[in-house]
Design a protein around this motif. Structure first.
Motif, PDB file in Angstrom:
ATOM      1  N   VAL A  43     -34.183 -49.946  -8.541  1.00 37.19           N
ATOM      2  CA  VAL A  43     -34.511 -51.315  -8.068  1.00 37.19           C
ATOM      3  C   VAL A  43     -34.623 -52.288  -9.518  1.00 37.19           C
ATOM      4  O   VAL A  43     -33.874 -53.211  -9.716  1.00 37.19           O
ATOM      5  CB  VAL A  43     -35.893 -51.340  -7.242  1.00 37.19           C
ATOM      6  N   ARG A 337     -33.942 -50.474   2.172  1.00 39.77           N
ATOM      7  CA  ARG A 337     -34.867 -51.073   1.518  1.00 39.77           C
ATOM      8  C   ARG A 337     -35.408 -52.455   1.958  1.00 39.77           C
ATOM      9  O   ARG A 337     -36.561 -52.894   2.084  1.00 39.77           O
ATOM     10  CB  ARG A 337     -34.427 -51.353   0.029  1.00 39.77           C
ATOM     11  N   ASP A 338     -34.339 -53.162   2.482  1.00 40.63           N
ATOM     12  CA  ASP A 338     -34.656 -54.525   2.877  1.00 40.63           C
ATOM     13  C   ASP A 338     -35.663 -54.517   4.440  1.00 40.63           C
ATOM     14  O   ASP A 338     -36.588 -55.156   4.396  1.00 40.63           O
ATOM     15  CB  ASP A 338     -33.391 -55.332   3.161  1.00 40.63           C
ATOM     16  N   ILE A 340     -37.495 -52.113   5.147  1.00 38.97           N
ATOM     17  CA  ILE A 340     -38.799 -51.616   4.405  1.00 38.97           C
ATOM     18  C   ILE A 340     -39.511 -52.864   3.836  1.00 38.97           C
ATOM     19  O   ILE A 340     -40.764 -52.786   4.120  1.00 38.97           O
ATOM     20  CB  ILE A 340     -38.750 -50.524   3.471  1.00 38.97           C
ATOM     21  N   LEU A 341     -38.908 -53.497   3.148  1.00 33.87           N
ATOM     22  CA  LEU A 341     -39.841 -54.500   2.406  1.00 33.87           C
ATOM     23  C   LEU A 341     -40.050 -55.721   3.422  1.00 33.87           C
ATOM     24  O   LEU A 341     -41.140 -56.229   3.586  1.00 33.87           O
ATOM     25  CB  LEU A 341     -38.716 -55.294   1.277  1.00 33.87           C
ATOM     26  N   ILE A 344     -43.067 -54.389   5.329  1.00 35.52           N
ATOM     27  CA  ILE A 344     -44.187 -54.543   4.372  1.00 35.52           C
ATOM     28  C   ILE A 344     -44.769 -55.906   4.276  1.00 35.52           C
ATOM     29  O   ILE A 344     -46.018 -56.308   4.425  1.00 35.52           O
ATOM     30  CB  ILE A 344     -43.940 -54.100   2.935  1.00 35.52           C
ATOM     31  N   ASN A 345     -43.825 -56.851   4.330  1.00 32.18           N
ATOM     32  CA  ASN A 345     -44.223 -58.237   4.283  1.00 32.18           C
ATOM     33  C   ASN A 345     -44.633 -58.700   5.769  1.00 32.18           C
ATOM     34  O   ASN A 345     -45.783 -59.514   5.509  1.00 32.18           O
ATOM     35  CB  ASN A 345     -42.893 -59.147   3.861  1.00 32.18           C
ATOM     36  N   ASP A 352     -41.362 -63.782   1.615  1.00 31.89           N
ATOM     37  CA  ASP A 352     -40.026 -62.729   1.221  1.00 31.89           C
ATOM     38  C   ASP A 352     -40.009 -63.169  -0.364  1.00 31.89           C
ATOM     39  O   ASP A 352     -39.193 -64.209  -0.925  1.00 31.89           O
ATOM     40  CB  ASP A 352     -38.969 -63.136   1.880  1.00 31.89           C
ATOM     41  N   VAL A 354     -38.444 -62.042  -2.751  1.00 33.21           N
ATOM     42  CA  VAL A 354     -37.226 -61.469  -3.312  1.00 33.21           C
ATOM     43  C   VAL A 354     -36.573 -62.722  -2.991  1.00 33.21           C
ATOM     44  O   VAL A 354     -35.592 -63.233  -3.994  1.00 33.21           O
ATOM     45  CB  VAL A 354     -36.515 -60.349  -2.523  1.00 33.21           C
ATOM     46  N   LYS A 362     -30.884 -59.862  -1.050  1.00 39.67           N
ATOM     47  CA  LYS A 362     -31.481 -58.726  -0.838  1.00 39.67           C
ATOM     48  C   LYS A 362     -32.218 -58.054  -1.908  1.00 39.67           C
ATOM     49  O   LYS A 362     -31.628 -58.468  -3.113  1.00 39.67           O
ATOM     50  CB  LYS A 362     -30.463 -57.863  -0.048  1.00 39.67           C
ATOM     51  N   VAL A 363     -33.024 -57.177  -1.739  1.00 41.54           N
ATOM     52  CA  VAL A 363     -33.635 -56.337  -2.970  1.00 41.54           C
ATOM     53  C   VAL A 363     -32.240 -55.779  -3.689  1.00 41.54           C
ATOM     54  O   VAL A 363     -31.534 -55.115  -3.174  1.00 41.54           O
ATOM     55  CB  VAL A 363     -34.438 -55.223  -2.575  1.00 41.54           C
TER      56      VAL A 363
END
Lengths: 406, 223
Positions: A43, A337-338, A340-341, A344-345, A352, A354, A362-363
């Motif tokens: 990342v 990853r997106d 998962i993020l 988490i958010n 967001d 990112v 996206k990440v």
């Protein structure tokens, strides 16, 4: 297969046990360490790549400037564009100006560009409005500057250039240039977003009394990674001009990204180190538990190096399998990853970051084979050492003592 | 006259204790010939196992020396004949718990340098000979004590050693199984022309050896 490898595999994966506790927990520990390391590195690489791309798009692969405005910029652009290393060359002129909207004003870094150039990087960062609407009566503002001036698409702003002060000095009434805001851009670079104002180069020359001159050229190179060497070659024959490769334009920023990545590598590597230590400690317990077996192996005529290999290989096998599983885990985490993020958010109620802060859809990520190689090498080394220490201890014992123990 | 397979001269061993050096073996000498069976009897703590470890090269004596007949090498130090010149049978069998009966026996041959296929073949033949033809793929945990000791005997013999050292081989077995194991051990060892040194505290089993010794107070004397 050597007998000690066969025995090592059997001791790690005893028949009839699908998930033997020691092997499973140890391999998972290493895999999590490797995955943490690689997810962060990949990342970070992605952020680095995105930033590098933005630097190149904002400043070109190579920036050509001089101590004074370039007298015949079109001819120079034509000459440079003809070089095999150069993909395109476009003129620009830039200078500070006062931007004003009624009671609100701000310092704008006005840049005169060719609005018909399809490769204009600002096209990618349009946040609102349309880039193609840019003409002699319109302006594109950075999002920060637009906010400071309290303007939206369609609003009007006045631009006061230093040339107007000269005009006032000569006793003529200075009149500001008026523009309608046709688009707002957001690049993610605060210094750009808070000051950028783009107008057609022709209009800039008028307002700044620049005549046919330009302040510089931005070059697109066919091999951007080789910009430093290419800049050196292009500079030959133009001693009055400065050719700055993109790596040089934001050197400190790029160095900070590299340093951050290195620091994170070491921080994340500690996780792998902890996993290795736990392998060493568990393997030590296993070796003590197997003391009698060590004695039996000696009675069968096993050499010390073979006993070292038996237990050392167990550490190495855990490291190798943990590393492979870690690679798989890395790929899985990064593939989702997106999601998962997002989870988490939504769980912690954060926005967001990112999208809002970095302006990435996206990440970002960038797989670098060297990261995987280094992670594998370090992990195998530490797990091998973790296995080797108890192995050496076991091999150093007297068979008679080993058989008395446990 | 048969070949000497073991020659021990003036062995001495003492262990450190809070009260100072505690002598366990004092000037022990012994010669064992090919095909011969020898028993060493003694009470618990008399030093039988310590003597066996000195004879087999699992430990170094403080004084004296041991020589063992190794195939093709003559009389050598026991450490260099481990696995080939000497085979061990332990009281607790000492099998590798993760390996099957066949693999346990084959392991001894592999350690001695045999190829995987020849080790497996030799192990299979020996296990059939000791009556475990139907238990080849069983793990030690799935075998009875007597069966485990049969596997251990097969493991001790797989490299055709000239000498078998058996340390209380019936110590963990009931009377009947113990007697069966003794029959097997004496029979198989004799079949293969190896010598046997049997350490036991059982008078009955000790009496079955051709020569008998008693270890007491660190001194080895004929029974």
């Amino acid at each position: 297969m050597p007998w000690f490898l066969h025995l090592a595999l059997r001791q790690l994966f005893p028949p009839g046990k699908r998930f033997p506790a020691f092997a499973t927990v140890s391999i998972l520990g290493v895999a999590l360490g490797v995955a943490s390391l690689l997810v962060v590195q990949t990342v970070m690489n992605g952020f680095g790549e995105e930033h590098r791309l933005r630097i190149r798009e904002s400043f070109g692969d190579c920036l050509v400037t001089g101590p004074a405005p370039i007298e015949k910029p079109e001819a120079l652009a034509k000459e440079l564009a003809a070089r095999p290393e150069v993909a395109s060359a476009s003129l620009f002129a830039e200078g500070p100006a006062l931007a004003r909207n009624g009671d609100f004003s701000g310092i704008a870094q006005v840049r005169g560009i060719d609005p018909t150039d399809p490769g204009q990087p600002a096209r990618k960062y349009v946040y609102g409005g349309r880039f193609d609407d840019l003409d002699d009566g319109r302006i594109i503002l950075g999002v920060g500057l637009a906010r400071a001036l309290r303007v939206r698409i369609g609003d009007r702003v006045e631009v006061w250039s230093p040339a107007m002060a000269e005009r006032a000095e000569k006793g003529k009434a200075p009149l500001p240039a008026e523009f309608e805001v046709c688009a707002v851009i957001q690049t993610g670079f605060t210094e750009v977003d808070n000051a950028a104002a783009l107008i057609p180069l022709r209009r800039f020359r008028e307002i700044w009394n620049l005549g046919p001159r330009a302040h510089g050229l931005t070059l697109r190179l066919k091999e951007p990674a080789l910009a430093a060497a290419t800049a050196g070659r292009l500079a030959v024959g133009h001693p009055e001009l400065r050719f700055r490769p993109w790596q040089d334009i934001k050197k400190d920023f790029l160095e900070a990204i590299r340093f951050e990545k290195t620091m994170l590598f070491f921080l994340m590597f500690i996780i792998t180190l902890v996993a290795s230590f736990s392998i060493g400690s568990t393997l030590f317990s296993a070796v003590i538990r197997r003391s009698r077996e060590v004695g039996v192996l000696a009675s069968l005529g096993a050499a010390r190096w073979q006993v070292v290999a038996l237990f050392g290989l167990q550490g190495l096998l855990i490291g190798a399998l943990g590393t492979l599983l870690g690679f798989l885990l890395t790929w899985t985490i990064l593939s989702f990853r997106d999601g998962i993020l997002g989870a988490i958010n939504s769980l912690f109620g954060g926005g967001d970051m990112v999208a809002n802060v970095y302006q990435f859809s996206k990440v970002p990520l960038h797989y670098d084979a060297s990261d995987f190689f280094i992670a594998a090498a370090f992990t195998l080394l530490t797990t091998a050492i973790a296995g080797l220490v108890p192995a050496l201890w076991a091999a150093g014992r007297k068979p008679s003592e080993a058989m008395r123990d446990a | 006259m048969p070949d000497i397979v073991l020659q021990a001269r003036g062995l001495a061993k003492a262990f450190a204790s809070p009260a100072g050096r505690l002598p366990v073996l004092t000037d022990v000498s012994l010669e064992v010939f090919a095909g011969e069976s020898v028993s060493i009897r003694g009470s618990s703590g008399s030093g039988k196992t310590t003597l066996l470890q000195q004879l087999g090269g699992l430990d170094q004596p403080d004084a004296g020396e041991v020589r063992i007949l190794a195939p093709g090498a003559g009389l050598v130090a026991p450490r260099s004949s481990l696995g080939r010149g000497v085979g061990f049978v332990f009281q607790n069998y000492q099998l590798m718990p993760e390996l099957t009966a066949l693999e346990n026996v084959a392991l001894a041959a592999r350690v001695a340098g045999a190829s995987a296929s020849s080790a497996t073949e030799a192990a299979r033949a020996l296990l059939v000979q000791v009556g475990l033809g139907a238990r080849l793929e069983h793990l030690p945990a799935k075998l009875s004590g007597g069966e485990c000791q049969r596997v251990a005997i097969a493991r001790a013999l797989v490299n055709r050693p000239s000498l078998i050292l058996a340390d209380e081989p019936t110590g963990n077995l009931d009377e009947r199984t113990g007697a069966e194991i003794m029959d097997l051990l004496l029979g198989v060892v004799a079949d293969r022309g190896a010598a046997l040194i049997l350490v036991t505290h059982s008078r009955e089993f000790a009496e079955r050896a051709a020569r008998r010794f008693v270890l007491s107070g660190g001194v080895l004397s004929p029974a």
